[in-house]
Scaffold this motif. Sequence first.
Motif, short mmCIF file in Angstrom:
data_model
loop_
_atom_site.label_atom_id
_atom_site.label_comp_id
_atom_site.label_asym_id
_atom_site.label_seq_id
_atom_site.Cartn_x
_atom_site.Cartn_y
_atom_site.Cartn_z
N HIS B 152 0.87 -1.37 -0.06
CA HIS B 152 0.04 -0.13 0.02
C HIS B 152 0.77 1.09 -0.01
O HIS B 152 1.02 1.93 0.93
CB HIS B 152 -0.75 0.20 1.35
N PRO B 153 1.41 1.51 -1.14
CA PRO B 153 2.49 2.60 -1.15
C PRO B 153 1.86 4.04 -0.70
O PRO B 153 0.77 4.18 -1.05
CB PRO B 153 2.68 2.91 -2.60
N GLY B 154 2.52 4.80 0.08
CA GLY B 154 1.97 5.97 0.57
C GLY B 154 1.11 5.70 1.95
O GLY B 154 0.45 6.75 2.29
N CYS B 155 0.94 4.79 2.45
CA CYS B 155 0.04 4.33 3.52
C CYS B 155 0.82 4.98 4.80
O CYS B 155 1.98 5.39 4.94
CB CYS B 155 -0.15 2.94 3.75
N ALA B 156 -0.09 5.32 5.78
CA ALA B 156 0.27 5.75 7.15
C ALA B 156 0.47 4.54 8.01
O ALA B 156 -0.44 3.38 7.79
CB ALA B 156 -0.60 6.84 7.86
N ARG B 180 13.57 1.58 4.76
CA ARG B 180 13.21 1.36 3.47
C ARG B 180 12.17 2.03 2.66
O ARG B 180 12.05 2.68 1.49
CB ARG B 180 12.80 -0.03 3.31
N HIS B 181 11.51 2.98 3.95
CA HIS B 181 10.60 3.91 3.40
C HIS B 181 10.47 5.22 4.33
O HIS B 181 9.71 5.32 5.30
CB HIS B 181 9.22 3.31 3.30
N PRO B 182 11.31 5.93 3.93
CA PRO B 182 11.56 7.01 4.96
C PRO B 182 10.73 8.04 5.17
O PRO B 182 10.43 8.77 6.34
CB PRO B 182 13.10 7.64 4.53
N GLN B 183 9.63 8.08 4.23
CA GLN B 183 8.81 9.11 4.16
C GLN B 183 7.38 8.78 4.67
O GLN B 183 6.51 9.31 5.07
CB GLN B 183 8.24 9.73 2.68
#
Lengths: 242, 224
Positions: B152-156, B180-183
């Motif tokens: 789920h790219p962009g998930c919180a 791996r997903h710093p944002q």
Amino acid sequence: MSSEPVPADGREILHLRLAFEDARPPAENVCTVLGYAPGAAPASVRETVSALLACDDGLWSIEGGGAFYPAAAVDLAERRLVVDGVTLDIGRTVAGQLARSEGVFVFLCTAGPGIEERSRRLMAEGDPFTGFIADAVGSLVVGAAMDRVHDRVEALAGACGRRVTNRYSPGYCGWHVREQQQLFRLLPAGFCGVSLSESSLMKPIKTVSGVIGLGRDARRNPYTCRLCDLEDCLYRRLQPTA
Amino acid sequence: MSDILQRLSECVEAGKANASSPFPAELKGQPGADELCQQALAAGVSPTDVLERGLVPGMARIGEKFNCGDAFVPEMLLSARAMTAAMKHLRPYFASGEVKRRGVFVCCTVQGDLHDIGKNIVAMVVEGAGFEVVDLGVDCRAEKILEAVEKHPGCAVGLSALLTTTMVNMEHIVREIRARHPQTLILVGGAPVTREFCEKIGANHYSPDPQGAVLYLKSAIAAA
């Protein structure tokens, strides 16, 4: 309530079974821990609380007790309690509160698995409202049951010329919850049907454990939340001046 | 159209899930969010309007009451239940992409911890605010969470713990996600968790209640 302390494994063991009636919390206390000011809970909450408190259909299997240790040593400098060769790192606050104790009572008390299962089932069936309130009721019931155990311990200690302190539990007042592992070494295996996970989670979840100090100069105070740094705690919500 | 959406919104706010819901007493026997949602869709109201002009405002109002101390978690849960009763009629539109969610919220209880009541409550309230919730359950290791983040790219991500012994596992999980997903936005909560702990482990937000999580997620999306 039933049972008197009996010797087991060289220890005096107290084991009580309680009826729900002995531990039923006042409805107003449930509303208070849910956040409501006295008399301010809406009808939906009041009626649900009343229905849960009226329910005694095998939901509860309340039992508690523990082991008397007439001799225990508190090391204030090291913030430790040594009981029967077991060392508990109890932290500064609890060490201070137990400093005048000559012995301890190691306690455990559980409301049983029924209320936890009911709460979980309600949530799974799409009724988080009643499930959440059932969970709060379970917490208060185990607290009230432990009050009865504490009273019995006080009476038994009094008969031997000793007094009791307040009760202290891992996870509160700076006593780390991992110390449950050491505490459980001081209780009979499987006592009250409670198990402890590697991460120090007690099952059933509605269970409390800890120590009560015993001694001629011990003192049981009505209010101790000021000693604890846990801010979001139901016991704190029940204190009017907390 | 606006009348039925207004009533739908009021049902969510009051926690009136369906006609058989006993509360509030003044709406006893009347249609609840379940029936009104069906009626609205049958009358040709767009599913997006049902969500954005009916359901979400109702949840927002109970959330505002919560923030002001005029409502508490049980009322939030009644509202979330009403919201859920209505949302089941919108699921086909979510699946087809006709109605967009605000975002995806992946949540779990961290490794070693089996307490899920707090996580479940947050999940319901966040879903009620218009987010898709992916609930990974209890006792979750970093690998399982990373798998969901990648799916789920962009998930919180919301992490919950009830014990101080398991709370420390949050640090490792946050580190793994950051590597791996710093944002990724990471929210933390649970009885022993504090704002200081949240900052120490590098999570984005700590909230002591579900409404705080919703407000943070909404503001983060608005700022993005």
